[in-house]
Design a protein around this motif. Sequence first.
Motif, PDB file in Angstrom:
ATOM      1  N   TRP A   1       0.814  -1.217   0.000  1.00 49.88           N
ATOM      2  CA  TRP A   1       0.000   0.000   0.000  1.00 49.88           C
ATOM      3  C   TRP A   1       0.842   1.259   0.000  1.00 49.88           C
ATOM      4  O   TRP A   1       0.397   2.311  -0.461  1.00 49.88           O
ATOM      5  N   THR A   2       2.062   1.189   0.491  1.00 53.77           N
ATOM      6  CA  THR A   2       2.960   2.349   0.404  1.00 53.77           C
ATOM      7  C   THR A   2       3.293   2.642  -1.048  1.00 53.77           C
ATOM      8  O   THR A   2       3.327   3.806  -1.478  1.00 53.77           O
ATOM      9  N   THR A   3       3.524   1.589  -1.828  1.00 52.31           N
ATOM     10  CA  THR A   3       3.791   1.747  -3.256  1.00 52.31           C
ATOM     11  C   THR A   3       2.585   2.357  -3.965  1.00 52.31           C
ATOM     12  O   THR A   3       2.736   3.243  -4.815  1.00 52.31           O
ATOM     13  N   ILE A   4       1.387   1.899  -3.618  1.00 54.06           N
ATOM     14  CA  ILE A   4       0.166   2.435  -4.222  1.00 54.06           C
ATOM     15  C   ILE A   4       0.026   3.925  -3.898  1.00 54.06           C
ATOM     16  O   ILE A   4      -0.257   4.753  -4.780  1.00 54.06           O
ATOM     17  N   GLN A   5       0.230   4.282  -2.641  1.00 56.31           N
ATOM     18  CA  GLN A   5       0.068   5.670  -2.210  1.00 56.31           C
ATOM     19  C   GLN A   5       1.089   6.584  -2.888  1.00 56.31           C
ATOM     20  O   GLN A   5       0.734   7.662  -3.389  1.00 56.31           O
ATOM     21  N   LEU A   6       2.362   6.156  -2.911  1.00 54.11           N
ATOM     22  CA  LEU A   6       3.388   6.977  -3.550  1.00 54.11           C
ATOM     23  C   LEU A   6       3.150   7.065  -5.060  1.00 54.11           C
ATOM     24  O   LEU A   6       3.370   8.112  -5.669  1.00 54.11           O
ATOM     25  N   GLY A   7       2.696   5.965  -5.663  1.00 53.30           N
ATOM     26  CA  GLY A   7       2.387   5.991  -7.081  1.00 53.30           C
ATOM     27  C   GLY A   7       1.254   6.942  -7.404  1.00 53.30           C
ATOM     28  O   GLY A   7       1.296   7.667  -8.415  1.00 53.30           O
ATOM     29  N   LEU A   8       0.222   6.977  -6.546  1.00 58.87           N
ATOM     30  CA  LEU A   8      -0.894   7.900  -6.751  1.00 58.87           C
ATOM     31  C   LEU A   8      -0.450   9.348  -6.610  1.00 58.87           C
ATOM     32  O   LEU A   8      -0.886  10.220  -7.381  1.00 58.87           O
ATOM     33  N   VAL A   9       0.410   9.611  -5.645  1.00 55.88           N
ATOM     34  CA  VAL A   9       0.916  10.978  -5.458  1.00 55.88           C
ATOM     35  C   VAL A   9       1.661  11.439  -6.706  1.00 55.88           C
ATOM     36  O   VAL A   9       1.445  12.551  -7.212  1.00 55.88           O
ATOM     37  N   THR A  10       2.548  10.585  -7.217  1.00 56.50           N
ATOM     38  CA  THR A  10       3.306  10.933  -8.423  1.00 56.50           C
ATOM     39  C   THR A  10       2.384  11.105  -9.626  1.00 56.50           C
ATOM     40  O   THR A  10       2.533  12.049 -10.413  1.00 56.50           O
ATOM     41  N   THR A  11       1.412  10.221  -9.754  1.00 56.68           N
ATOM     42  CA  THR A  11       0.486  10.268 -10.883  1.00 56.68           C
ATOM     43  C   THR A  11      -0.277  11.579 -10.918  1.00 56.68           C
ATOM     44  O   THR A  11      -0.315  12.272 -11.950  1.00 56.68           O
ATOM     45  N   PHE A  12      -0.892  11.945  -9.816  1.00 57.99           N
ATOM     46  CA  PHE A  12      -1.717  13.151  -9.797  1.00 57.99           C
ATOM     47  C   PHE A  12      -0.869  14.419  -9.753  1.00 57.99           C
ATOM     48  O   PHE A  12      -1.327  15.486 -10.186  1.00 57.99           O
ATOM     49  N   PHE A  13       0.368  14.315  -9.274  1.00 59.00           N
ATOM     50  CA  PHE A  13       1.271  15.457  -9.337  1.00 59.00           C
ATOM     51  C   PHE A  13       1.557  15.814 -10.792  1.00 59.00           C
ATOM     52  O   PHE A  13       1.439  16.976 -11.202  1.00 59.00           O
ATOM     53  N   PHE A  14       1.925  14.815 -11.596  1.00 61.69           N
ATOM     54  CA  PHE A  14       2.215  15.075 -13.003  1.00 61.69           C
ATOM     55  C   PHE A  14       0.962  15.459 -13.777  1.00 61.69           C
ATOM     56  O   PHE A  14       1.022  16.253 -14.715  1.00 61.69           O
ATOM     57  N   LEU A  15      -0.186  14.892 -13.387  1.00 59.77           N
ATOM     58  CA  LEU A  15      -1.430  15.256 -14.062  1.00 59.77           C
ATOM     59  C   LEU A  15      -1.763  16.724 -13.824  1.00 59.77           C
ATOM     60  O   LEU A  15      -2.107  17.465 -14.766  1.00 59.77           O
ATOM     61  N   ILE A  16      -1.663  17.169 -12.582  1.00 63.93           N
ATOM     62  CA  ILE A  16      -1.966  18.563 -12.256  1.00 63.93           C
ATOM     63  C   ILE A  16      -0.969  19.504 -12.915  1.00 63.93           C
ATOM     64  O   ILE A  16      -1.343  20.511 -13.538  1.00 63.93           O
ATOM     65  N   ILE A  17       0.326  19.173 -12.798  1.00 63.06           N
ATOM     66  CA  ILE A  17       1.362  20.003 -13.423  1.00 63.06           C
ATOM     67  C   ILE A  17       1.169  20.054 -14.931  1.00 63.06           C
ATOM     68  O   ILE A  17       1.275  21.119 -15.559  1.00 63.06           O
ATOM     69  N   GLY A  18       0.867  18.904 -15.527  1.00 62.45           N
ATOM     70  CA  GLY A  18       0.685  18.845 -16.972  1.00 62.45           C
ATOM     71  C   GLY A  18      -0.470  19.697 -17.446  1.00 62.45           C
ATOM     72  O   GLY A  18      -0.344  20.465 -18.411  1.00 62.45           O
ATOM     73  N   VAL A  19      -1.631  19.585 -16.779  1.00 60.81           N
ATOM     74  CA  VAL A  19      -2.815  20.351 -17.186  1.00 60.81           C
ATOM     75  C   VAL A  19      -2.607  21.842 -16.947  1.00 60.81           C
ATOM     76  O   VAL A  19      -2.968  22.671 -17.803  1.00 60.81           O
ATOM     77  N   VAL A  20      -2.026  22.200 -15.803  1.00 61.47           N
ATOM     78  CA  VAL A  20      -1.800  23.621 -15.493  1.00 61.47           C
ATOM     79  C   VAL A  20      -0.850  24.248 -16.509  1.00 61.47           C
ATOM     80  O   VAL A  20      -1.117  25.350 -17.033  1.00 61.47           O
ATOM     81  N   TYR A  21       0.246  23.565 -16.812  1.00 63.70           N
ATOM     82  CA  TYR A  21       1.197  24.118 -17.784  1.00 63.70           C
ATOM     83  C   TYR A  21       0.588  24.158 -19.183  1.00 63.70           C
ATOM     84  O   TYR A  21       0.780  25.125 -19.930  1.00 63.70           O
ATOM     85  N   PHE A  22      -0.163  23.122 -19.540  1.00 64.81           N
ATOM     86  CA  PHE A  22      -0.823  23.083 -20.849  1.00 64.81           C
ATOM     87  C   PHE A  22      -1.761  24.276 -21.003  1.00 64.81           C
ATOM     88  O   PHE A  22      -1.751  24.956 -22.034  1.00 64.81           O
ATOM     89  N   ARG A  23      -2.584  24.540 -19.994  1.00 62.07           N
ATOM     90  CA  ARG A  23      -3.513  25.664 -20.058  1.00 62.07           C
ATOM     91  C   ARG A  23      -2.779  26.997 -20.111  1.00 62.07           C
ATOM     92  O   ARG A  23      -3.241  27.951 -20.746  1.00 62.07           O
ATOM     93  N   ARG A  24      -1.633  27.058 -19.483  1.00 63.40           N
ATOM     94  CA  ARG A  24      -0.876  28.313 -19.444  1.00 63.40           C
ATOM     95  C   ARG A  24      -0.325  28.676 -20.811  1.00 63.40           C
ATOM     96  O   ARG A  24      -0.311  29.856 -21.195  1.00 63.40           O
ATOM     97  N   VAL A  25       0.133  27.685 -21.580  1.00 60.49           N
ATOM     98  CA  VAL A  25       0.783  27.961 -22.865  1.00 60.49           C
ATOM     99  C   VAL A  25      -0.117  27.676 -24.060  1.00 60.49           C
ATOM    100  O   VAL A  25       0.270  27.929 -25.202  1.00 60.49           O
TER     101      VAL A  25
END
Length: 279
Positions: free
Chosen positions: A247-271
């Motif tokens: 479950w630690t792997t699942i939790q860390l994987g989810l954090v990384t997944t949604f971090f890149f998703l948020i960063i990706g969408v925010v940067y995409f909308r910006r440019v």
Amino acid sequence: MRQRTVIDPEHSSSTYWKDLWAYRGLFRFLAWRDLLVRYKQTVIGVAWAVIRPLLTIVVFSFLAEIMGARTRSASISLMITAAALPWGLFSQVLSDSSNSLISNSNLITKVYFPRLIVPLSTAIACLVDFLIGMIILVGLMIYHQQIPSVNLVFLPVFILLSLISSMGAGIFLASLNVKYRDFRYIVPVIIQLGIFICPIMIKSSEVLESARLPEFVKILYQMNPMVAVIDGFRWSLFGGEEFPLNWTTIQLGLVTTFFFLIIGVVYFRRVEKNFADII
């Protein structure tokens, strides 16, 4: 008095997300077009969706045999197949979405629509390929008389997690690729290296229980979202006796997944408003 229609790309965030739904017809059209282009004028057509993952499975199964990999309840080929298929989905979505804006430059420079539709639509064709490739896994499970675990109901969750992981990074790379064309050469390198930091030929437990690896390396390994996806795939198919879910792997994987998703969408909308000018 003549009326003039002005197409304004500067939409507010609330309007933009409504536009995504309003342009769902374009999403379906782009997804269907990608499917047609993928298999039109090919010699063996849809069979490519089976041949590509099959080659990966054969190569890694051969390497695993040489390295002396062993499993108790599932064969080596089953273990590798359950890893190669979700990895193939991730890598294909990442590759296609990162190049999607460049591939559709003519469309982007002519009309207004939420540009986010373009990289998102690429996931559909990749998902169809993945579902066709699942024939390999079903065939191997029948051959080895492997009964699916009751955890099979959770398999769609890990398929979705693989899509979200690849789309987050793909959206970010797609927006970078518009301005910096070097990224079209970097993405294949990332994919080639990525397969070696995923538990394809081994189990995650062997990495996490290794005494030779420092703790920070194990944490970085667990932050790879595809580790959680592949572990979840095996857990869903074969149960938790041989492939327990960390479950630690699942939790860390989810954090990384949604971090890149948020960063990706925010940067995409910006440019995004500059895409038509520089593409």
